[in-house]
Enzyme design. Structure first.
Site, PDB file in Angstrom:
ATOM      1  CG  HIS A 153      43.169  70.818  59.739  1.00 19.90           C
ATOM      2  ND1 HIS A 153      42.360  72.181  59.751  1.00 19.90           N
ATOM      3  CD2 HIS A 153      42.911  70.254  58.729  1.00 19.90           C
ATOM      4  CE1 HIS A 153      41.907  72.053  58.659  1.00 19.90           C
ATOM      5  NE2 HIS A 153      41.839  70.929  57.821  1.00 19.90           N
ATOM      6  CD  GLU A 154      43.548  66.690  57.283  1.00 25.00           C
ATOM      7  OE1 GLU A 154      42.333  66.251  57.123  1.00 25.00           O
ATOM      8  OE2 GLU A 154      43.802  67.772  56.889  1.00 25.00           O
ATOM      9  CG  HIS A 157      38.144  68.056  58.211  1.00 24.50           C
ATOM     10  ND1 HIS A 157      37.478  69.077  58.133  1.00 24.50           N
ATOM     11  CD2 HIS A 157      39.320  68.329  57.715  1.00 24.50           C
ATOM     12  CE1 HIS A 157      38.018  70.098  57.212  1.00 24.50           C
ATOM     13  NE2 HIS A 157      39.218  69.496  57.155  1.00 24.50           N
ATOM     14  CD  GLU A 160      40.088  72.274  54.822  1.00 21.30           C
ATOM     15  OE1 GLU A 160      40.798  72.232  55.473  1.00 21.30           O
ATOM     16  OE2 GLU A 160      39.528  71.113  54.277  1.00 21.30           O
TER      17      GLU A 160
END
Length: 265
Positions: free
Chosen positions: A124-125, A128, A187
């Site tokens: 997920h990070e 980004h 997100e």
């Protein structure tokens, strides 16, 4: 002056238009080198101001998972040098910055209880980063700031009554009408990218749902979604479950190609 500023803003938007990995149109006004410089400076400051975990086993575990996720990134990211640091912090958090930096808080290891759950967060990070969300946020902030300044000048030139109150209202409108919902879209997009990355690396995507159940049980996401930069855990879980069939197929393919992570703490 007003027409000139509007023309400048319109040109900036047109020049900065890009497409995210999921096909979403985005505005990114800054170069990769500028964003990398920002990421490098921010990470250096964090390492100076926050205690760093030096436990060999913990760092090996986190790096093992990070390496597996990084290996399946697009070449321009997979081939760059990444620095992974475990910070001594009780919050269940992690982050990734442009330039090749990943930070993991020790508190996250109490919530993400296995390699697959931690891969969910790291995917997920890093999502980004490859979706250039930091660039979008900085660009968005610059455009909104310029727009509000222009509005203030126009109200002042027109001697509009209650212009201070109007400007305060415009500021709140930008915060709740643009900035926060936009963050939630980031997100959600990072969740989608991260799910694909962890599955492509051979991690079990079904554990992404368990992670957010753990987060919810620990109290994360208690702020009403309307006032939050993050989607509610229940909404994240529903979205992940809707994409699970594809992710499981991706994991199956990865396992068939020899990607079978064995990172243990």
């Amino acid at each position: 002056m007003k027409k000139l500023v509007l023309a400048v803003l319109a040109t900036a938007v047109l020049v900065g238009c890009k497409t995210s990995p999921t096909g979403r149109t985005q505005i990114a006004l800054y170069s990769d080198s500028q964003m990398s410089e920002m990421g490098t400076a921010s990470f250096a400051q964090m390492k100076e101001s926050q205690p760093i975990n030096t436990n060999v086993k913990t760092n090996a575990y986190v790096n093992c998972i990070a390496d597996k996720v990084i290996a399946v990134l697009p070449d321009e990211y997979a081939n760059q040098q990444w620095e992974v640091v475990v910070f001594e912090d009780d919050s269940a958090n992690a982050f990734a910055l442009p330039g090749g930096y990943i930070g993991v808080h020790t508190g996250l290891l109490k919530i993400a209880t296995n390699q697959d759950q931690l891969a969910t967060v790291l995917g997920h990070e890093v999502g980004h980063v490859i979706a250039e969300h930091s660039n979008e946020r900085v660009s968005q902030s610059s455009l909104i700031s310029t727009g509000l300044q222009l509005g203030s000048v126009a109200l002042e030139m027109g001697d509009v009554q209650y212009r201070n109150e109007i400007m305060q209202g415009l500021g709140l409108g930008a915060q709740y009408g643009v900035i926060l919902p936009f963050s939630r879209s980031h997100e959600s997009e990072a969740d989608t990218i991260g799910l694909d990355l962890m599955a492509e690396a051979g991690f079990n995507p079904q554990e992404s749902v368990t992670l957010w159940q753990n987060m919810s049980a620990a109290g994360s996401g208690s702020t009403p979604e309307f006032l939050s930069t993050h989607p509610a855990p229940s909404n994240r879980i529903s979205s992940l479950e809707s994409q699970m069939s594809k992710a499981i197929q991706e994991q199956s393919t990865a396992r068939a190609n020899g990607k079978n992570p064995q990172c243990t703490l």
